[in-house]
Motif scaffolding. Structure first.
Motif, PDB file in Angstrom:
ATOM      1  N   ASP A 144       0.820  -1.209   0.000  1.00 31.95           N
ATOM      2  CA  ASP A 144       0.000   0.000   0.000  1.00 31.95           C
ATOM      3  C   ASP A 144       0.858   1.264   0.000  1.00 31.95           C
ATOM      4  O   ASP A 144       0.541   2.245  -0.684  1.00 31.95           O
ATOM      5  N   THR A 145       1.939   1.248   0.759  1.00 31.57           N
ATOM      6  CA  THR A 145       2.806   2.429   0.841  1.00 31.57           C
ATOM      7  C   THR A 145       3.461   2.724  -0.497  1.00 31.57           C
ATOM      8  O   THR A 145       3.440   3.865  -0.983  1.00 31.57           O
ATOM      9  N   VAL A 146       4.031   1.689  -1.099  1.00 32.99           N
ATOM     10  CA  VAL A 146       4.706   1.885  -2.392  1.00 32.99           C
ATOM     11  C   VAL A 146       3.707   2.326  -3.452  1.00 32.99           C
ATOM     12  O   VAL A 146       3.980   3.226  -4.255  1.00 32.99           O
ATOM     13  N   SER A 147       2.526   1.724  -3.460  1.00 28.52           N
ATOM     14  CA  SER A 147       1.497   2.090  -4.449  1.00 28.52           C
ATOM     15  C   SER A 147       1.055   3.537  -4.277  1.00 28.52           C
ATOM     16  O   SER A 147       0.766   4.228  -5.263  1.00 28.52           O
ATOM     17  N   SER A 148       1.017   4.001  -3.024  1.00 28.57           N
ATOM     18  CA  SER A 148       0.563   5.375  -2.767  1.00 28.57           C
ATOM     19  C   SER A 148       1.530   6.416  -3.324  1.00 28.57           C
ATOM     20  O   SER A 148       1.146   7.564  -3.546  1.00 28.57           O
ATOM     21  N   TRP A 149       2.777   6.041  -3.547  1.00 29.83           N
ATOM     22  CA  TRP A 149       3.747   6.991  -4.089  1.00 29.83           C
ATOM     23  C   TRP A 149       3.427   7.375  -5.532  1.00 29.83           C
ATOM     24  O   TRP A 149       3.689   8.485  -5.957  1.00 29.83           O
TER      25      TRP A 149
END
Length: 208
Positions: A144-149
């Motif tokens: 989720d964190t990487v996708s949010s970038w």
């Protein structure tokens, strides 16, 4: 300007002698425009051409400098690409990749980030294998964190003047990262991670 031009170029009236005669019959004190010391049209064109030539020369020099810089960048990228393509040892590849980017591009913060989630089998297996022997510069961050970038377009993200520092390059606290570039790693059309490049220059990376 037309009157001044005609005053300096009487040959214009070769086909209009009567018009020239009428103009010449006007007394100077009755002229609506007084003769002034100014460049005629031909001189203006010549001056403009000289200025354009100088400007073109400057643009050409700038273009050559950009071209040479791009060639150097391509050479560096080719060398880095060769390291990735021909290195069969993952740990060595990560180390050499970081070392080459830091050396060739003078970018001190380099992190390879892989997404950590159940749907990423390769990354999960790799993380399990490396749990006891972590590789410097390699991070596993939740999906989720990487996708949010990146959002939906999966394009590089550039951040400038980061007063709070970088969360991606936080693994290297000795660096004061002020700007960063996040480059998505895409496999078969899917986001699987990112390469994070961090600089201590607040404007090294910036949008646009």
């Amino acid at each position: 300007q037309i009157a001044l031009y005609l005053n300096d170029h009487p040959e214009f009236f070769n086909q209009y002698p009567e018009l020239l005669a009428r103009i010449q019959s006007i007394a100077l004190e009755d002229m609506p425009l007084k003769p002034v010391k100014t460049l005629n049209i031909a001189d203006r064109i010549l001056k403009r051409a000289q200025a354009d030539t100088a400007n073109m020369k400057n643009q050409l020099v700038s273009f050559m400098e950009i071209s040479q810089a791009n060639e150097k960048i391509q050479e560096n990228l080719f060398a880095i690409d060769r390291i990735i393509m021909y290195n069969l040892n993952f740990s060595q590849m990560i180390g050499q990749l970081r070392e080459e980017i830091i050396k060739r591009f003078k970018i001190p913060g380099v992190q390879i980030i892989l997404m950590d989630g159940d749907e990423h089998l390769m990354e999960r297996c790799l993380k399990e294998r490396l749990d006891k022997n972590s590789i410097e510069g390699l991070q596993f961050i939740d999906t989720d964190t990487v996708s949010s970038w990146f959002g939906d377009d999966l394009k590089p993200v550039l951040r400038a003047e980061m007063e709070a520092g970088s969360e991606t390059c936080g693994a290297t606290p000795e660096l004061n990262i002020q700007s960063e570039a996040l480059i998505p790693i895409i496999l078969h059309g899917n986001l699987v991670g990112a390469i994070a490049l961090g600089s201590e220059d607040p404007r090294h990376f910036h949008q646009g």
